[in-house]
Design a protein around this motif. Sequence first.
Motif, short mmCIF file in Angstrom:
data_model
loop_
_atom_site.label_atom_id
_atom_site.label_comp_id
_atom_site.label_asym_id
_atom_site.label_seq_id
_atom_site.Cartn_x
_atom_site.Cartn_y
_atom_site.Cartn_z
N PRO A 220 29.15 64.03 5.02
CA PRO A 220 29.97 64.13 6.06
C PRO A 220 31.02 63.05 5.83
N GLU A 221 32.25 63.14 6.07
CA GLU A 221 33.41 62.49 6.33
C GLU A 221 34.16 62.58 7.49
N PRO A 222 34.98 61.72 8.18
CA PRO A 222 35.65 61.96 9.21
C PRO A 222 37.01 62.88 8.76
N VAL A 223 37.41 63.79 9.50
CA VAL A 223 38.64 64.42 9.11
C VAL A 223 40.04 63.52 9.30
N ASN A 224 40.80 63.49 8.30
CA ASN A 224 41.98 62.63 8.29
C ASN A 224 43.07 63.49 8.46
N GLY A 225 44.37 62.71 8.57
CA GLY A 225 45.69 63.30 8.89
C GLY A 225 45.94 63.32 10.33
N GLY A 226 45.43 62.30 11.00
CA GLY A 226 45.69 62.05 12.37
C GLY A 226 45.23 62.76 13.60
N LEU A 227 44.19 63.64 13.08
CA LEU A 227 43.22 64.70 14.01
C LEU A 227 42.60 63.70 15.03
N ASN A 228 41.74 62.65 14.31
CA ASN A 228 41.06 62.05 15.24
C ASN A 228 41.61 60.46 15.72
N THR A 229 41.35 60.30 16.89
CA THR A 229 41.98 58.98 17.48
C THR A 229 40.81 58.22 17.96
N ALA A 230 41.10 57.44 18.83
CA ALA A 230 40.19 56.41 19.49
C ALA A 230 39.57 57.14 20.52
N TYR A 231 40.26 58.27 21.08
CA TYR A 231 39.31 58.85 22.00
C TYR A 231 38.16 60.06 21.71
N ASP A 232 37.72 60.64 22.69
CA ASP A 232 36.69 61.67 22.07
C ASP A 232 37.37 62.61 21.72
N GLU A 233 37.01 63.34 20.66
CA GLU A 233 37.58 64.59 20.02
C GLU A 233 36.17 65.46 19.34
N GLY A 234 36.18 66.73 19.71
CA GLY A 234 35.14 67.49 19.20
C GLY A 234 35.18 68.85 19.63
N VAL A 235 34.22 69.68 19.44
CA VAL A 235 33.93 71.00 19.72
C VAL A 235 35.10 71.94 19.47
N CYS A 236 35.42 72.03 18.17
CA CYS A 236 36.68 72.74 17.51
C CYS A 236 36.11 74.18 17.15
N CYS A 237 37.22 74.88 16.65
CA CYS A 237 37.24 76.21 16.49
C CYS A 237 38.36 76.44 15.88
N PHE A 238 38.41 77.59 15.00
CA PHE A 238 39.59 77.74 14.06
C PHE A 238 40.06 79.31 14.62
N SER A 239 41.48 79.64 14.39
CA SER A 239 42.12 80.83 14.53
C SER A 239 41.60 81.72 13.30
N PRO A 240 41.47 82.96 13.30
CA PRO A 240 40.95 83.79 12.33
C PRO A 240 41.63 83.67 11.13
N ASP A 241 43.10 83.34 11.14
CA ASP A 241 43.57 83.01 9.67
C ASP A 241 43.53 81.57 9.20
N GLY A 242 42.72 80.87 9.81
CA GLY A 242 42.48 79.54 9.58
C GLY A 242 43.67 78.46 9.66
N ARG A 243 44.52 78.78 10.11
CA ARG A 243 46.00 77.68 10.21
C ARG A 243 45.86 76.90 11.27
N GLU A 244 45.31 77.19 12.44
CA GLU A 244 45.00 76.39 13.68
C GLU A 244 43.64 76.08 14.04
N MET A 245 43.43 74.77 14.52
CA MET A 245 42.19 74.28 15.10
C MET A 245 42.30 73.98 16.37
N TYR A 246 41.75 74.55 17.51
CA TYR A 246 41.58 74.23 18.77
C TYR A 246 40.37 73.30 18.89
N LEU A 247 40.51 72.07 19.72
CA LEU A 247 39.30 71.47 20.03
C LEU A 247 39.51 70.85 21.45
N THR A 248 38.50 70.18 21.71
CA THR A 248 38.47 69.22 22.91
C THR A 248 38.57 67.71 22.95
N GLN A 249 39.63 67.33 23.68
CA GLN A 249 39.91 65.77 23.69
C GLN A 249 39.48 65.37 24.87
#
Length: 694
Positions: A220-249
Amino acid sequence: MTKPHYISSLCFLLIALAVLTSCGAERNMKKGEKYLALGEYFDAANEFKQAYQKIPPKQRDKRGVAAGKMALCYDKSLQTAKGIAAYRNVIRYNQAKTQDHLSLAQLLMKNGSYKEAAAEFQLVLDSMPDNVLARKGLESSKDAPTIKEQGSRYTVKKMDIFNSRRAEYSPMLFGDEFDQLYFTSTRNEAQGDELSGITGTKPADVFFSEKDDKGKWSKPEPVNGGLNTAYDEGVCCFSPDGREMYLTQCATDPSYPRYAQIVKSNRSDAAWSKASEVKLSNDTLSSFAHPAISPDGEWLYFVSDMPGGKGGLDIWRVRLTAGGFGGVENLGEPVNTPGDEMFPTFRPNGDLYFSSNGHKGLGGLDIYIAKIGKDHKYHLSHPGYPLNSQGDDFGMTFEGPHNQGFFSSNRGDGRGWDHIYSFYNPEIVQTVKGWVYEMDGYELPAAEVYVVGDDGTNEKLSVRSDGSFTKVLNEGVTYLFLATCKGFLNHKEEVRALTNPKESRDTTLQFALANISAPTLIDNIFYDFDKATLRDSSKTALDQLVTLLNENPNVTIELSAHTDYKGSEAYNERLSQRRAESVVNYLIEHGIAADRLTPVGYGKLKPKTVKKKLTEKYPFLKEGDVLTEEFIKALKDEKKQEICNQLNRRTEFMVLRTTYGLFDEQGKLKKQPKKKTEGSKKDLQEDGYSIIFD
């Protein structure tokens, strides 16, 4: 020094030490209260523990209060054994309230101490007979041993490749082949330098792993591209077309409690963008977390403690529209209870999976399945052991339509860390796997697929980025699938699911849609040499064209035949005209109205223009190449020349109109649109023409 003076000095010293100790304990209590108010339970527990240790044993009331605060924080930070010990001290110092007995009972359930838990639940019911959580808890403590003994068809396995010495939870499969796994982790590789006051670990980040062709998962590797921050992120899901990720911060603010919020990231060039806030409500004092998108993409489910719920954390939902979000609504009973309902997720067949400590279970959070019945209400079931355990079990994700995938649990971990497990249930599943693509072209991810079943099924399916979709079938039901896409003709297929199947069954359907604005090749049309006579081997392709025209009754077409450059222009035109007429005659013989068909023989006047898809089969060609006589003769390889001549010898059709039969001589609609009625009929409109099917 005389004895009286010695005694006096000693007493003064003891009093001074007691005062200093008392002041120290008060400071710890105040710091603990501050951390508790911010939701930083790990730090708060440490402060209350220090206060407890500094308070003299004779000050039983104060010790009991400190133990109660400590117990609450241990409970919230998932330190079960420490929480049980602290609650026992609250009872020992006679400071226990009814809620303390209830919380102790719930922790004893997580510890598998069912008999002791039953005694505590009974104590609560003796003073509060109507307490729903205590009543459910007492039932659970009595039935849990039997449920564990009975077991189920599920098998679970701890996935060491994903796990570390910290927490990993809420896995979510991604990709058309389900070969990527995203999950939340507090491992040391997470961003941020400070430890979380909530957990005592690094703030959580989203990590991912990929599966290779041999089925092996990567480190496993952390997701890059600015998604992760110094805060808590997690519990993600994806739109049916795979173009959007919703998650908790959960952002840090030293002055305010930690309110979780839902954020969204967009995928571009295989990378996830920095997340932006999703505003579901004007409520700024409630938490919003654990997003889940329904399989049809029309609803966003989430968890919140906002007013109007059933108590604790509830599952809510909001409709997703082109203009934004609709109003939020609580799922109500039987899903929500006075306890906590969390981590909603969906199986592709529409079943809602969630975790709760308010329903009858084995201890901690248990996974439950909510199915919509014919009465349009949720009906709950408990999948039993070993999917559920005495610990917290939550965060399901499914590998396609089958009952297998991954989930998270803290079973068997003395420190309460969550880890990822695989699960498998060998149930019999009937599915349809379909692909929607352009005839002689690529997949159409913008397409929509409608499905109607004679059991009342009436829904729209989402098409993935590769043009595919999956539908789980109910036994004995006949389904009609209609694929549509703007700028293309419709296509439908019918499938009947088996009754009492002996094994799982996958049906593959191909939806090749014809472009309305460009010529479409009719592949595998063969004529006798130098004649217009159709060979028998052409009938399969022609029958498919008959089906297409019947499915799109408001369409007229030009049926064109083309030749290579060999021979005179006049001869080629006559030959191609006769061939086009042969195809049209076949269509007329099979029920297609003659005035919907226009045969045209172009001879060699319209050489083929190469599409991108064709370059994959013939790399020596480039997109946009026109296979003229000059182009072909310039090729030095005779085999390549013959390939181009074969490509020019073709039969095509082009849509001329999409309004055939809709209007009378005065230009008025012959039939007014039908009112939508309940039942199995579906009325669809696409590009000006209507299809009504049963």
